[in-house]
Design a protein around this motif. Structure first.
Motif, mmCIF file in Angstrom:
data_model
loop_
_atom_site.group_PDB
_atom_site.id
_atom_site.type_symbol
_atom_site.label_atom_id
_atom_site.label_comp_id
_atom_site.label_asym_id
_atom_site.label_seq_id
_atom_site.Cartn_x
_atom_site.Cartn_y
_atom_site.Cartn_z
ATOM 1 N N PHE A 54 0.747 -1.325 -0.012
ATOM 2 C CA PHE A 54 0.052 -0.096 0.001
ATOM 3 C C PHE A 54 0.812 1.412 -0.102
ATOM 4 O O PHE A 54 0.593 2.371 -0.820
ATOM 5 C CB PHE A 54 -1.002 -0.134 1.117
ATOM 6 N N LEU A 55 1.761 1.355 0.952
ATOM 7 C CA LEU A 55 2.633 2.611 0.865
ATOM 8 C C LEU A 55 3.318 2.632 -0.300
ATOM 9 O O LEU A 55 3.581 3.763 -1.037
ATOM 10 C CB LEU A 55 3.641 2.206 2.214
ATOM 11 N N GLY A 56 3.944 1.624 -1.056
ATOM 12 C CA GLY A 56 4.809 1.785 -1.950
ATOM 13 C C GLY A 56 3.844 2.397 -3.356
ATOM 14 O O GLY A 56 4.193 3.047 -4.145
ATOM 15 N N GLN A 57 2.803 1.540 -3.344
ATOM 16 C CA GLN A 57 1.902 1.991 -4.491
ATOM 17 C C GLN A 57 1.179 3.022 -4.470
ATOM 18 O O GLN A 57 0.788 3.821 -5.436
ATOM 19 C CB GLN A 57 0.842 0.809 -4.734
ATOM 20 N N MET A 58 0.774 3.622 -3.133
ATOM 21 C CA MET A 58 -0.087 4.587 -3.008
ATOM 22 C C MET A 58 0.848 6.110 -2.716
ATOM 23 O O MET A 58 0.255 7.105 -2.917
ATOM 24 C CB MET A 58 -1.167 4.346 -1.844
ATOM 25 N N MET A 59 1.994 5.908 -2.079
ATOM 26 C CA MET A 59 2.635 7.018 -1.762
ATOM 27 C C MET A 59 4.138 7.164 -2.248
ATOM 28 O O MET A 59 4.759 8.054 -2.223
ATOM 29 C CB MET A 59 2.975 6.977 -0.237
ATOM 30 N N GLY A 60 4.655 6.026 -2.833
ATOM 31 C CA GLY A 60 6.031 6.032 -3.650
ATOM 32 C C GLY A 60 7.067 5.363 -2.771
ATOM 33 O O GLY A 60 6.816 4.989 -1.582
ATOM 34 N N VAL A 61 8.214 5.483 -3.275
ATOM 35 C CA VAL A 61 9.300 4.624 -2.698
ATOM 36 C C VAL A 61 9.988 5.125 -1.553
ATOM 37 O O VAL A 61 10.220 4.595 -0.701
ATOM 38 C CB VAL A 61 10.367 4.593 -3.983
ATOM 39 N N LYS A 62 9.982 6.617 -1.377
ATOM 40 C CA LYS A 62 10.292 7.418 -0.051
ATOM 41 C C LYS A 62 9.509 6.648 1.212
ATOM 42 O O LYS A 62 10.274 6.660 2.170
ATOM 43 C CB LYS A 62 10.375 8.804 -0.305
ATOM 44 N N ALA A 63 8.106 6.594 0.972
ATOM 45 C CA ALA A 63 7.372 6.142 2.041
ATOM 46 C C ALA A 63 7.650 4.806 2.363
ATOM 47 O O ALA A 63 7.766 4.655 3.536
ATOM 48 C CB ALA A 63 5.827 6.312 1.881
ATOM 49 N N SER A 194 -7.685 -0.402 6.782
ATOM 50 C CA SER A 194 -7.540 0.817 7.444
ATOM 51 C C SER A 194 -6.183 1.406 7.106
ATOM 52 O O SER A 194 -5.997 2.651 6.936
ATOM 53 C CB SER A 194 -7.268 0.756 9.175
ATOM 54 N N THR A 195 -5.230 0.816 6.475
ATOM 55 C CA THR A 195 -3.965 1.216 6.068
ATOM 56 C C THR A 195 -4.354 2.296 4.969
ATOM 57 O O THR A 195 -3.950 3.249 4.581
ATOM 58 C CB THR A 195 -2.809 0.227 5.819
ATOM 59 N N PRO A 196 -5.122 1.555 3.523
ATOM 60 C CA PRO A 196 -5.219 2.570 2.379
ATOM 61 C C PRO A 196 -6.294 3.517 2.790
ATOM 62 O O PRO A 196 -6.260 4.724 2.268
ATOM 63 C CB PRO A 196 -5.892 1.501 1.480
ATOM 64 N N ALA A 197 -7.040 3.157 3.793
ATOM 65 C CA ALA A 197 -8.267 4.212 4.116
ATOM 66 C C ALA A 197 -7.457 5.393 4.692
ATOM 67 O O ALA A 197 -8.087 6.598 4.482
ATOM 68 C CB ALA A 197 -9.304 3.476 4.902
#
Length: 468
Positions: A54-63, A194-197
């Motif tokens: 979720f973090l990689g796909q929705m926020m990018g590599v830095k997240a 909850s994470t993607p939400a």
């Protein structure tokens, strides 16, 4: 051979938790334990994978990098809790097999209190000094702020996380593997939603950015703990959170020493294995990014291949501890044989299927034909090595059930330090990337030989007694 659950209390627990009763053959007891435990291991791994996705796909590599930067610290804490839980589950298994519910609660209470105190210290210290800790780890400046936010949230949630992980481990000591499995399903399910939400701000929720992963983790285990408490009270489990268990949550230094006697070597072994993995990774990185990609893909598949083998070892430890508590040490050789036979069957089937379908499985992760060719060869070596890994892990777990953990741990760490890592370096110079993997079956084989020698020549000749 019958199940080592001889006491009336143990039989009641086995019935209520779905484990075998005393009339079942030993291999059936193993299989009933393995299903829920295997799913629990997969869920624990899946939870972290989903958060990273979720973090990689929705926020990018830095997240994604910000969360990964905290992993070394997180692993040390998790290793401590797993070690503490392993020690406690052995003692609880012995007390449960002896039909001593009060002692079960005393061991659980002492362990939970130790976990709560340790978790609180981590939360206070880590929460105050999060940024210096992340700087000390060499976190890159461009992700330091995000990594600090995420790390502080996770550190503040450590008391609850410690209790949750310990509770699932303690329940296995009384033969209950179903309830921990369902609690992990609840926790993983909460995180899945909850994470993607919280990243996207669904339904008017605040957009928490990288903090979403930490908040979701705390939310997941908090709800799962509440569910666990309700279920245990409903089932009238010996480990239900009630007045009896609360009264047992007091320092008992004798019990704590016994728990740590098993727990500390177990935790140290996990950390040593992880450090060895970092050394191996550095050797692999020397062959370039293609080699690193192959390593990552092979590890993804091998992790799931090892879950059944680890679950067999845990089951052997629990059943052996219950037999020792019941005064039936004569059952231990049968438990060892059954564990080795099941490991051979599951490990062999996994190796055969993995070897046949290695290319399509690895194609899920790898598209480059050259990298895929190397990864296929590496996966086959790793999967067949698993037969040796599962065998020595089961023997070590069986001996751990009697409190004999130091020598098996030293054997494993000694082989890693003096054979596996030097061989990986030497073979890599002569055989290239494949040589690094060739070191694993050699070191696993020596570890199994030494563990078998110690088991046959020394451990089996010692009188087996309860630890407390």
């Amino acid at each position: 051979m019958t199940s080592p659950l001889p006491s009336p209390q143990a039989a009641d627990a086995a019935s209520s938790s779905g484990t075998a009763n005393a009339a079942r053959p030993l291999w059936q007891v193993f299989m009933v334990f393995l299903g829920p435990m295997l799913l629990s291991n997969i869920l624990q791994s899946l939870s972290g994978t989903l958060n990273s996705m979720f973090l990689g796909q929705m926020m990018g590599v830095k997240a994604l990098a910000a969360v990964a930067a905290f992993f070394p610290v997180m692993f040390v804490f998790i290793a401590f809790v797993i070690g503490l839980g392993a020690g406690a589950s052995v003692l609880i298994g012995q007390a449960w097999g002896a039909g001593q519910p009060d002692k079960v609660r005393a061991i659980a209470g002492t362990t939970l209190l130790a976990g709560l105190v340790m978790g609180t210290c981590v939360a206070l210290f880590g929460g105050l000094f999060t940024q210096p800790i992340m700087r000390m780890l060499g976190t890159p400046a461009d992700i330091l702020e995000q990594a600090t936010v995420y790390s502080r949230i996770v550190l503040l949630g450590m008391p609850g996380l410690f209790i949750f992980l310990l509770a699932t481990s303690l329940l296995r000591g009384v033969g209950d593997t179903l309830t921990p499995m369902w609690s992990l399903i609840v926790s993983t399910g909460i995180g899945l939603v909850s994470t993607p939400a919280l990243i996207a701000g669904w339904g008017g929720l605040p957009r928490l950015g990288v903090a979403s992963a930490g908040v979701s983790m705390i939310l997941g285990f908090s709800i799962a703990l509440s569910w666990l408490a309700i279920q245990l009270r409903r089932k009238r489990s010996v480990l239900a959170p009630n007045r009896a268990l609360l009264r047992a949550m007091r320092p008992d230094w004798g019990l704590l020493r016994a728990v740590l006697r098993v727990g500390i070597p177990t935790g140290v072994l996990m950390i040593a294995t992880s450090l060895a993995g970092l050394v191996v990774l550095s050797l692999i990185n020397g062959f370039g990014s293609n080699a690193t990609a192959a390593y990552g893909a092979v590890n993804q598949i091998n992790a799931f291949a090892q879950f059944p083998l680890i679950s067999v070892a845990i089951t052997a430890s629990i059943l052996a501890a219950q037999s020792i508590g019941a005064g039936r040490s004569d059952r231990l050789p049968a438990i060892a044989r059954t564990a080795l036979q099941i490991n051979m069957a599951i490990g062999g089937a996994t190796a055969v299927l993995g070897s046949i379908f290695a290319r399509p499985l690895l194609s899920i992760f790898i598209t480059d034909p050259d990298v895929l060719h190397v990864a296929v060869e590496l996966l086959r070596i790793v999967l067949w090595s698993g037969l040796l890994f599962g065998a020595f892990a089961s023997l070590a777990a069986l001996m751990r059930a009697s409190g004999d953990v130091l020598v098996p741990t030293l054997i494993t760490i000694g082989v890693i330090a003096t054979l596996e890592l030097p061989l990986a370096w030497m073979f890599s110079r002569h055989f290239g990337l494949v040589g690094i993997w060739m070191a694993f079956p050699v070191s696993y084989g020596l570890t199994l030989a030494l563990q078998t020698w110690y088991y046959q020549a020394i451990w089996k000749k010692r009188p087996i007694r309860k630890m407390v």
